[in-house]
Each structure stands twice: as C-alpha cells, then as structure tokens.
Design a protein around this motif. Structure first.
Motif, PDB file in Angstrom:
ATOM      1  N   SER A 155     -20.509-102.311  85.041  1.00  0.00           N
ATOM      2  CA  SER A 155     -21.709-101.898  85.755  1.00  0.00           C
ATOM      3  C   SER A 155     -22.765-101.506  84.738  1.00  0.00           C
ATOM      4  N   LEU A 156     -23.966-101.258  85.217  1.00  0.00           N
ATOM      5  CA  LEU A 156     -25.067-100.896  84.324  1.00  0.00           C
ATOM      6  C   LEU A 156     -25.427 -99.432  84.505  1.00  0.00           C
ATOM      7  N   GLN A 184     -26.956 -94.732  87.549  1.00  0.00           N
ATOM      8  CA  GLN A 184     -26.460 -96.086  87.772  1.00  0.00           C
ATOM      9  C   GLN A 184     -27.638 -96.995  88.115  1.00  0.00           C
ATOM     10  N   LEU A 185     -27.517 -98.236  87.707  1.00  0.00           N
ATOM     11  CA  LEU A 185     -28.610 -99.200  87.846  1.00  0.00           C
ATOM     12  C   LEU A 185     -28.094-100.457  88.529  1.00  0.00           C
ATOM     13  N   PRO A 218     -28.754-104.201  89.082  1.00  0.00           N
ATOM     14  CA  PRO A 218     -29.590-105.251  88.498  1.00  0.00           C
ATOM     15  C   PRO A 218     -30.214-106.178  89.535  1.00  0.00           C
ATOM     16  N   LEU A 219     -29.658-106.258  90.724  1.00  0.00           N
ATOM     17  CA  LEU A 219     -30.212-107.150  91.745  1.00  0.00           C
ATOM     18  C   LEU A 219     -31.464-106.576  92.386  1.00  0.00           C
ATOM     19  N   THR A 220     -31.506-105.259  92.559  1.00  0.00           N
ATOM     20  CA  THR A 220     -32.650-104.632  93.211  1.00  0.00           C
ATOM     21  C   THR A 220     -33.518-103.844  92.236  1.00  0.00           C
ATOM     22  N   ALA A 221     -33.069-103.703  90.984  1.00  0.00           N
ATOM     23  CA  ALA A 221     -33.781-102.909  89.970  1.00  0.00           C
ATOM     24  C   ALA A 221     -33.996-101.478  90.460  1.00  0.00           C
ATOM     25  N   ALA A 222     -32.985-100.931  91.128  1.00  0.00           N
ATOM     26  CA  ALA A 222     -33.060 -99.567  91.642  1.00  0.00           C
ATOM     27  C   ALA A 222     -32.108 -98.668  90.867  1.00  0.00           C
ATOM     28  N   ARG A 245     -24.247 -85.100  81.741  1.00  0.00           N
ATOM     29  CA  ARG A 245     -25.566 -85.714  81.926  1.00  0.00           C
ATOM     30  C   ARG A 245     -25.551 -86.901  82.877  1.00  0.00           C
ATOM     31  N   TYR A 246     -24.400 -87.232  83.466  1.00  0.00           N
ATOM     32  CA  TYR A 246     -24.355 -88.272  84.495  1.00  0.00           C
ATOM     33  C   TYR A 246     -24.797 -87.650  85.817  1.00  0.00           C
TER      34      TYR A 246
END
Length: 202
Positions: free
Chosen positions: A78-79, A90-91, A93-97, A126-127
């Motif tokens: 995951s990103l 958490q990111l 990538p499909l929605t750039a959210a 820090r998460y």
C-alpha cells in the motif's frame, strides 16, 4: 667532474683488474657501500577520472498530469504519504485521497468487566488512525516511548461499542487511550494532485 654510471663501472673494472708482479692480471676485490636514501621526489599529477558508474535507480510517484508527488512510500503493498508536519497517512492511488488508517482496535481492557483504563492497539508513531467505534477524532501515538504500556497477553475484555463488554484475549502491544494524541477531524493534509497516481522508475 660528475661521473656517469657507465664511467663509474669502467673505473671499478679497471681498478679490479691490475697486473701482478709476474705480469698476469690479478683480480682485486673491493666493497661498495650504499649511501643514504635521498629525499622523496614531488607527487606526480593526478590521473584522469574513471568512467561514471551506473545509478542504482529508484521509484517515484506522479499524478495524471505528470507532476511528481513527494514523500510517498510503498509499505506492505500500500502507499503512505508523509505530510509536511511528519504525520503519516494512507494514500489511495486511484482517487489520490489521503486519510487516516482504520481498524486499529480500541476499547480494550485488562479486566473482564471492562472496568479501569481503556487501551488501544498500537500503530507506529506518527501514523494517523481512528478506532473502530469512534471515528470522530484522528489519533496518533506520541513519540515518547515511556508512555507506551507495552506487550500484554492474557484474559481481558473488549468494548467494541461503549456499554457492550465481551471477553477478549489480549496478545498485542497496547497503549492507554489517555496518552494517545487526538487531532481535529479536519486536520487532513492538503493533497492537490490529480488522480490516478502511477509509479515511474528513475
């Protein structure tokens, strides 16, 4: 007059071969002692530079317009995105959210009747995360390790919904909810990139 090496060798040869009283050549042995080593000469010029090595390569992420998205890290398929203040999100990538991590368990107790302090399963410091029954606030673990309860195992209880207590075996790292830092729910970082995101090699 300075004598060359060849002339010096001829002189030694002539001195070593002298006629005897009978008229025959006799060999005279002489010893030569080396003198002290002279001073070191100057350092020679630096040689030419060698050929440039090949780069190790890497991966960067870009949005649909080709703009580079900084501080993106691939973690466990995951990103994650590190914002300017150092929080980790958490990111998608499909929605750039970007958003907080979820499914970190809260409402855990070390007593069977859910009395006493409430504990939360640990994420990494820090998460940004939310607990399952209360997503109104975004939480992060403090950087101070002295506030962490540590590993706990044994009988306990879990109140997935306040007032609903059920036995739950504890076998994880936990921290008291009282030490968890809460961020405003509107504290999502600005992320102005165009979906979808894609990786490229450098």
């Amino acid at each position: 007059m300075q004598m060359t090496g060849l002339a010096f060798a001829l002189v030694l040869f002539a001195a070593g071969c002298q006629p005897s009283s009978s008229g025959e050549l006799a060999t005279v042995t002489a010893s030569v002692t080396s003198g002290p080593v002279g001073p070191q000469g100057p350092v020679g010029p630096q040689g030419p530079a060698g050929p440039a090595g090949t780069g190790a390569g890497g991966i960067l992420w870009k949005d649909a317009t080709g703009a580079i998205v900084p501080r993106v890290v691939t973690s466990a398929s995951s990103l994650v995105y590190l914002d300017a203040s150092g929080q980790v999100w958490q990111l998608d990538p499909l929605t750039a959210a970007v958003g907080p991590f979820d499914s970190f368990y809260g409402g855990m107790h070390t007593t069977p009747d859910c009395s006493g302090p409430e504990y939360v399963a640990l994420s990494m410091p820090r998460y940004a995360f939310t607990v399952g029954y209360d997503r109104s606030a975004i939480r992060v673990l403090p950087d101070d390790p002295s506030t962490i309860q540590g590993a706990v195992s044994g009988a306990g209880a879990f109140a997935g919904v306040p007032g609903n207590c059920a036995p739950y075996p504890l076998s994880s790292l936990i921290a008291p909810r009282s030490v968890i830092l809460e961020l405003p729910s509107q504290s999502l970082p600005a992320f102005n990139y165009v979906a979808p995101l894609h990786p490229e090699t450098t």
